[in-house]
Design a protein around this motif. Structure first.
Motif, PDB file in Angstrom:
ATOM      1  N   GLN C 220     -40.153  16.612   7.931  1.00  0.00           N
ATOM      2  CA  GLN C 220     -39.967  15.159   7.845  1.00  0.00           C
ATOM      3  C   GLN C 220     -38.685  14.785   7.104  1.00  0.00           C
ATOM      4  OE1 GLN C 220     -42.577  16.820   6.542  1.00  0.00           O
ATOM      5  NE2 GLN C 220     -43.164  16.006   4.533  1.00  0.00           N
ATOM      6  N   PHE C 222     -35.879  15.743   7.626  1.00  0.00           N
ATOM      7  CA  PHE C 222     -34.762  15.643   8.570  1.00  0.00           C
ATOM      8  C   PHE C 222     -35.073  14.736   9.763  1.00  0.00           C
ATOM      9  CE2 PHE C 222     -33.242  19.382   6.255  1.00  0.00           C
ATOM     10  CZ  PHE C 222     -31.885  19.097   6.173  1.00  0.00           C
ATOM     11  N   CYS C 223     -36.146  13.942   9.656  1.00  0.00           N
ATOM     12  CA  CYS C 223     -36.491  13.023  10.741  1.00  0.00           C
ATOM     13  C   CYS C 223     -35.936  11.633  10.439  1.00  0.00           C
ATOM     14  CB  CYS C 223     -38.004  12.934  10.908  1.00  0.00           C
ATOM     15  SG  CYS C 223     -38.750  14.461  11.528  1.00  0.00           S
ATOM     16  N   PRO C 224     -34.980  11.151  11.180  1.00  0.00           N
ATOM     17  CA  PRO C 224     -34.363   9.842  10.899  1.00  0.00           C
ATOM     18  C   PRO C 224     -35.365   8.692  10.909  1.00  0.00           C
ATOM     19  CG  PRO C 224     -33.025  11.071  12.455  1.00  0.00           C
ATOM     20  CD  PRO C 224     -34.305  11.848  12.290  1.00  0.00           C
ATOM     21  N   THR C 225     -36.394   8.768  11.759  1.00  0.00           N
ATOM     22  CA  THR C 225     -37.322   7.630  11.809  1.00  0.00           C
ATOM     23  C   THR C 225     -38.221   7.560  10.573  1.00  0.00           C
ATOM     24  OG1 THR C 225     -39.027   8.882  12.996  1.00  0.00           O
ATOM     25  CG2 THR C 225     -37.424   7.697  14.337  1.00  0.00           C
ATOM     26  N   MET C 229     -40.075   6.438   4.697  1.00  0.00           N
ATOM     27  CA  MET C 229     -41.437   6.832   4.352  1.00  0.00           C
ATOM     28  C   MET C 229     -41.515   8.139   3.584  1.00  0.00           C
ATOM     29  SD  MET C 229     -42.987   6.118   8.112  1.00  0.00           S
ATOM     30  CE  MET C 229     -44.618   6.714   7.629  1.00  0.00           C
TER      31      MET C 229
ATOM     32  N   GLY D 124     -46.531  16.727  14.256  1.00  0.00           N
ATOM     33  CA  GLY D 124     -46.034  15.563  13.497  1.00  0.00           C
ATOM     34  C   GLY D 124     -46.509  15.540  12.057  1.00  0.00           C
ATOM     35  N   TYR D 127     -47.493  12.285  10.571  1.00  0.00           N
ATOM     36  CA  TYR D 127     -46.570  11.175  10.830  1.00  0.00           C
ATOM     37  C   TYR D 127     -46.613  10.710  12.286  1.00  0.00           C
ATOM     38  CZ  TYR D 127     -44.634  12.324   6.239  1.00  0.00           C
ATOM     39  OH  TYR D 127     -44.478  12.549   4.906  1.00  0.00           O
ATOM     40  N   PRO D 142     -42.472  12.397  15.243  1.00  0.00           N
ATOM     41  CA  PRO D 142     -41.129  12.352  14.644  1.00  0.00           C
ATOM     42  C   PRO D 142     -40.439  13.727  14.696  1.00  0.00           C
ATOM     43  CG  PRO D 142     -42.778  11.414  13.150  1.00  0.00           C
ATOM     44  CD  PRO D 142     -43.521  12.102  14.253  1.00  0.00           C
ATOM     45  N   VAL D 143     -39.235  13.743  15.197  1.00  0.00           N
ATOM     46  CA  VAL D 143     -38.402  14.951  15.221  1.00  0.00           C
ATOM     47  C   VAL D 143     -36.991  14.577  14.778  1.00  0.00           C
ATOM     48  CG1 VAL D 143     -39.701  16.320  16.919  1.00  0.00           C
ATOM     49  CG2 VAL D 143     -38.131  14.539  17.712  1.00  0.00           C
ATOM     50  N   MET D 144     -36.108  15.557  14.751  1.00  0.00           N
ATOM     51  CA  MET D 144     -34.806  15.320  14.130  1.00  0.00           C
ATOM     52  C   MET D 144     -33.906  14.373  14.923  1.00  0.00           C
ATOM     53  SD  MET D 144     -33.745  18.878  12.297  1.00  0.00           S
ATOM     54  CE  MET D 144     -33.258  19.667  13.839  1.00  0.00           C
ATOM     55  N   ASP D 145     -34.098  14.267  16.218  1.00  0.00           N
ATOM     56  CA  ASP D 145     -33.265  13.315  16.979  1.00  0.00           C
ATOM     57  C   ASP D 145     -34.011  12.014  17.272  1.00  0.00           C
ATOM     58  OD1 ASP D 145     -35.012  14.131  18.955  1.00  0.00           O
ATOM     59  OD2 ASP D 145     -33.469  14.512  20.445  1.00  0.00           O
ATOM     60  N   GLY D 146     -35.098  11.785  16.575  1.00  0.00           N
ATOM     61  CA  GLY D 146     -35.869  10.551  16.766  1.00  0.00           C
ATOM     62  C   GLY D 146     -37.336  10.862  16.930  1.00  0.00           C
ATOM     63  N   GLU D 147     -37.861  10.609  18.137  1.00  0.00           N
ATOM     64  CA  GLU D 147     -39.274  10.873  18.383  1.00  0.00           C
ATOM     65  C   GLU D 147     -39.453  11.623  19.690  1.00  0.00           C
ATOM     66  OE1 GLU D 147     -41.533   7.058  16.367  1.00  0.00           O
ATOM     67  OE2 GLU D 147     -40.925   6.935  18.467  1.00  0.00           O
TER      68      GLU D 147
END
Lengths: 298, 298, 298, 298
Positions: C220, C222-225, C229, D124, D127, D142-147
């Motif tokens: 998490q 490194f997760c931008p979204t 949180m 996730g 998350y 959630p992942v590093m380039d978004g979702e």
């Protein structure tokens, strides 16, 4: 002479003096450098009909280009430096200036030069700026994605066009697989291009024709469907002939390419329908360069 | 107007009347049909510099071509039927006649025709034979891999060149990804081509220049690097602009292509750096065809 | 440390000891060698889920393969020689034995060996024949297009898995273009593979999770979204992170690959949205190999 | 029965009941959707050795996918819904979750379902968020380039595996060109995949072997090199046999694919070395589905 079951004819390819230049096209990535290079080297199979013979020589890693970006090197061959320069300018302005993220640099050093960016710069409408990159004069021309960088000029040199060999096979499928193998093997050889579509040509020609206006026409001696109607060079067991034409910066470059290509053809081995490898010539009187297959394959 | 977060400018693309023809190239497989088609449609981005604008329209399954082999359809656009015919003959003889296993057929019916194989047949040096295929006159021209079949002529029609839209982005990478998405989506639309390298152009031009000899030059209003120096149309948050130019057989074809392309750009969604979609025009006085983006996207 | 406008984080990639082997697949042409190699190295991104990590290392010209045909070299990485051997046999019998015109040879010499063709030969149902090629024991197994030649065994060696670097960008499009540039540049480096789809991975993981059964889960930090949180490592101006994972025969091979890849990322230059280059580690306690970015880029 | 000079044997292909599912992978562009799909469908030629048979069915334009992005549809075939579900989860988590910008959706509706994202969501680590898209339950992970968006489950259905036909040719090159033509033509047919490398298989098998442990082995009756040693089905003038195996959602889908493929083979015409088209069966006692070539080609 027999290589791996395939007969190499005792004959030679006859080739001609041309002028050649190299340019390096770079872009954001190889895919886009290739788009520009493909557009620029299209419709460039034969100098008589297209004004120039051109092809992609190689892909260049980012570390080996003037601006440190991924690149593609292009070779162009013409009948004179002047003719070459004219084609180069036209093709750079239509196919490289227009292509997203591209830049273009000289790919050759030497005393005799032709314009690369010198006139293309005027597209900048006065907003263009001169810039020295590693001692080379370049032009920065404002375009919609930033700037098009084009080196002022590039050198050209004497070169050789029309090196070739012929693949004689039982069927077209076999001839085609063999030529694909040859092109695959020849692809990374520096200083040469195979300018025809996919690297292969099937319309072998002779000088002259029965029609006054036509200076060259089909070489009936190599047409399998005309075996019964003409003095044919097509053996009984051959139903298809394909040719690979090679332009190179020097005769040694062409020699290496012929060697590599014929090796790949012969590597397919017996039982693959490849009957002979031969070469195209005009009796030896027209071209300054003779490539004897058996010498090259020795 | 905002589509999925991207602003569509209240403007229009201005396009011109041209003449167009379609030919179908077949071969032993799609790979070789494509080799011929790529060679034939190379160096054909802009009619002024290249004499013709050309591109691959579609791949055709074997069942949909005149000789039941895999094929590729090619569209060519010129300023007149005569100019188109001249380019067609030259490009067919240099790039299709020469290409292994190829044949070429008319891709369009109509009253106004231009030569396809009529003169190319003379390459057969008297050995060519006329043949009717489904009521169409074709020529069988002996070549080294058998015969080159070329239909006598093809029709041409009135068409539209220069449809376009512009992608304005925060960075060139984002503009490029968006244009790749658009080209990807537009690829299978019938009756249109995007003639520039990879389908995209970055050297937007205006009519005229400060140099007498040069009839067109960079459109400084769309050059991000000139924002501070000229009256610029580039918004503050835009650093790169790319254009997709579309030629089509009818204005409806272009409309459908613009719609599909802009949809693909906008589908990338907010946060992907695409700020606006616009279009290129010359004030509306030069081109007969106006494509209003907001009407098309409504 | 800043390279061409991009910050290189003061951190290191953490990698693990693995076992690796190389095999050479040859075929009638590169296209078909590649078909076999792609099938064989599919579903091989992560050793835990796939049993092996595999990829195409390089294309080999005909002159550099044991049987003089065009080839492709494949690297496979496993947790032990035994596990590697089991995967190798299964994948060779499913994806290479089955593939038209293919043959398979050892790509590595050494004392520790695993089976390549030793058991696959029984597919020959007694018709298989042993054959020595250049002193290497091979099996000739009759199949419908002739014979499948498979070398008896291949060596394996200690190797390194999980070298990596991270690209932190303003947008996914920019991160993706940068990673494509890196993969493009790293493609020809010997002794390494990038096992994830297209060479890039976006699902960075941490050890452990809130679910008992799950030993690894999304990282998490490194997760931008999840910026708001969690305790995030994603800078304010970064909206997308992509990773390139590298397996290599030695740590030096991985070092060279990281250097080449990061160079390609940084070569894109300022204004292209690449904010930082970082690397993934587990605090340094799990992996024997540490790759410090700033040392490598110095 | 002779089609365009090629004999169609009076025989049938024997195929088996399987279970099949379809998923749709989308991404920023087709290139990256394809990267994920290729990884996911690799090492999936034969259900016995690979656990599943899988392949890319089609490319989907942005307008035809659940999230409006470019996509690729994948078909997977297994021996039971349970086995299929296990493979699907594993391959999605290794090859799609990991792949930049990808999402995955159900490609089939129906009562019987298997997990798609249901368990992958735990990656996730708490998350993940549930989301309804057009009434379908999806997970946002959630992942590093978004979702990563993954639909909860997908349906599966009864299907058919092992449809096939054989190409008997004078040489391997000719058989290969013919099979490439067939695959080229079959590529866009919905509801089918050809799971072997490049779509073609050369290791035809029979049930049983002389070795106890081996349930299947080479079908010597179709091995050209064993003509003199066994009761052979290989005619005197045939030196190479290749097979195309087809899995389809229904027997009609397979019938259409066989028809299209054999048509493409026969379209090559006489003189191209294709002697016969046949099919593989086990006497008709094992498989529920029989595909009689002459009925299909009538």
């Amino acid at each position: 002479m027999i290589v791996n079951g395939t007969t190499i004819d005792n004959t030679f390819a006859e080739a001609f003096g041309m002028k050649a230049t190299r340019v390096v096209i770079t872009a954001l990535n190889h895919r886009w450098a290739r788009h520009a290079a493909q557009a620029m080297t299209g419709f460039a199979t034969s100098v008589i009909g297209c004004g120039v013979e051109a092809g992609i020589e190689n892909e260049l890693p980012a570390g080996e280009t003037p601006d440190g970006r991924p690149g593609v090197s292009v070779l162009m061959f013409g009948m004179s430096g002047k003719a070459l320069g004219k084609q180069l300018e036209k093709r750079v302005s239509q196919c490289v200036l227009t292509s997203p993220t591209s830049a273009v640099f000289a790919g050759m050093c030497g005393e005799k030069c032709i314009n690369l960016g010198r006139n293309v710069r005027f597209f900048g409408d006065g907003y263009q700026i001169s810039k020295l990159i590693d001692g080379h004069r370049c032009w920065r021309i404002p375009v919609m994605d930033g700037e098009f960088i084009a080196e002022e000029s590039t050198a050209y040199c004497s070169a050789v066009g029309g090196g070739n060999f012929l693949v004689l096979a039982e069927s077209t499928q076999q001839a085609l697989i063999a030529c694909e193998a040859a092109i695959d093997a020849m692809q990374d050889i520096p200083n040469v291009i195979m300018p025809f579509p996919g690297g292969v040509v099937r319309s072998g020609s002779k000088v002259g024709s029965i029609y006054k206006a036509l200076p060259a026409s089909t070489n009936q001696a190599f047409c399998p469907t005309l075996k019964g109607m003409t003095r044919s060079h097509v053996p009984d067991d051959v139903e298809s002939v394909l040719e690979i034409v090679i332009n190179g910066l020097t005769d040694d470059d062409i020699r290496r390419a012929i060697r590599t290509g014929v090796d790949a053809v012969c590597a397919l081995g017996a039982g693959q329908g490849i009957k002979r490898v031969s070469a195209g010539n005009y009796g030896g009187k027209l071209g300054q360069f003779h490539f004897h297959l058996r010498e090259i394959m020795a």
